[in-house]
Design a protein around this motif. Sequence first.
Motif, short mmCIF file in Angstrom:
data_model
loop_
_atom_site.label_atom_id
_atom_site.label_comp_id
_atom_site.label_asym_id
_atom_site.label_seq_id
_atom_site.Cartn_x
_atom_site.Cartn_y
_atom_site.Cartn_z
N GLY A 153 0.77 -1.23 0.00
CA GLY A 153 0.00 0.00 0.00
C GLY A 153 0.80 1.28 0.00
N VAL A 154 2.08 1.22 -0.38
CA VAL A 154 2.89 2.45 -0.47
C VAL A 154 2.50 3.18 -1.75
CG1 VAL A 154 5.22 3.41 -0.67
CG2 VAL A 154 4.82 1.37 0.76
N GLY A 214 6.43 8.21 4.51
CA GLY A 214 5.80 8.75 5.71
C GLY A 214 4.36 8.30 5.86
N GLY A 215 3.62 8.32 4.76
CA GLY A 215 2.23 7.85 4.80
C GLY A 215 2.14 6.38 5.15
N PHE A 216 3.06 5.60 4.60
CA PHE A 216 3.10 4.16 4.88
C PHE A 216 3.34 3.90 6.36
CE2 PHE A 216 5.93 0.40 5.30
CZ PHE A 216 5.01 -0.59 4.98
N PHE A 217 4.36 4.52 6.93
CA PHE A 217 4.68 4.29 8.34
C PHE A 217 3.64 4.91 9.27
CE2 PHE A 217 9.10 3.73 6.63
CZ PHE A 217 9.18 2.38 6.92
N TYR A 230 12.03 9.80 7.37
CA TYR A 230 11.88 10.28 6.00
C TYR A 230 10.41 10.31 5.59
CZ TYR A 230 16.87 9.35 5.67
OH TYR A 230 18.21 9.34 5.89
N PRO A 231 9.82 11.51 5.36
CA PRO A 231 8.43 11.56 4.93
C PRO A 231 8.23 11.05 3.51
CG PRO A 231 9.37 13.77 5.02
CD PRO A 231 10.41 12.83 5.57
N GLU A 232 9.27 11.14 2.71
CA GLU A 232 9.22 10.56 1.38
C GLU A 232 10.64 10.20 0.95
OE1 GLU A 232 7.31 13.51 -1.09
OE2 GLU A 232 9.16 14.62 -1.39
N VAL A 233 10.70 9.26 0.02
CA VAL A 233 11.95 8.86 -0.58
C VAL A 233 11.85 9.19 -2.06
CG1 VAL A 233 13.43 6.90 -1.18
CG2 VAL A 233 12.37 7.02 1.09
N PRO A 291 12.08 2.68 8.86
CA PRO A 291 11.69 4.02 9.32
C PRO A 291 12.82 5.04 9.34
CG PRO A 291 10.75 2.33 10.73
CD PRO A 291 11.73 1.63 9.82
N PHE A 292 14.07 4.59 9.39
CA PHE A 292 15.18 5.52 9.52
C PHE A 292 16.27 5.34 8.47
CE2 PHE A 292 13.14 4.92 13.60
CZ PHE A 292 12.76 6.23 13.86
N ALA A 293 15.99 4.55 7.43
CA ALA A 293 16.97 4.34 6.37
C ALA A 293 16.28 3.77 5.14
CB ALA A 293 18.05 3.36 6.83
N TYR A 294 16.95 3.90 4.02
CA TYR A 294 16.49 3.25 2.80
C TYR A 294 17.68 3.02 1.89
CZ TYR A 294 16.71 7.86 0.59
OH TYR A 294 17.13 9.07 0.09
#
Length: 109
Positions: free
Chosen positions: A20-21, A64-67, A76-79, A100-103
């Motif tokens: 659902g991202v 951000g929406g996903f989390f 990160y609100p968006e990547v 939540p804190f890395a990608y």
Amino acid sequence: MSTTLSTHVLDATLGGPAVGVTVRLEDSTGAALATHRTDDDGRIGSFVADPLTEGTYRLVFDSGGFFSAQGREHFYPEVVVVFRVDGSGRGYHVPILLSPFAYTTYRGS
């Protein structure tokens, strides 16, 4: 041969697909070309019906929406992944591994 685009989002902290991202495809000016949500396997198999032309594009992942939907703290609100289509006609697969804190991202196949 047509230039296609797909993605796969994996949730590194839960060890599975990020379902659902919302992911938006933009051109180099920031104009939205398509918006999709990842399926039950964390995938978007195809962004556009027409082949992508040579140029620079962005995939904007609403991390951000996903989390937030799961009540999880995040940084990160968006990547945003910026990539170049070279006009060769080959397909592009742009996956991300998300927490939540890395990608991380890479050019997939």
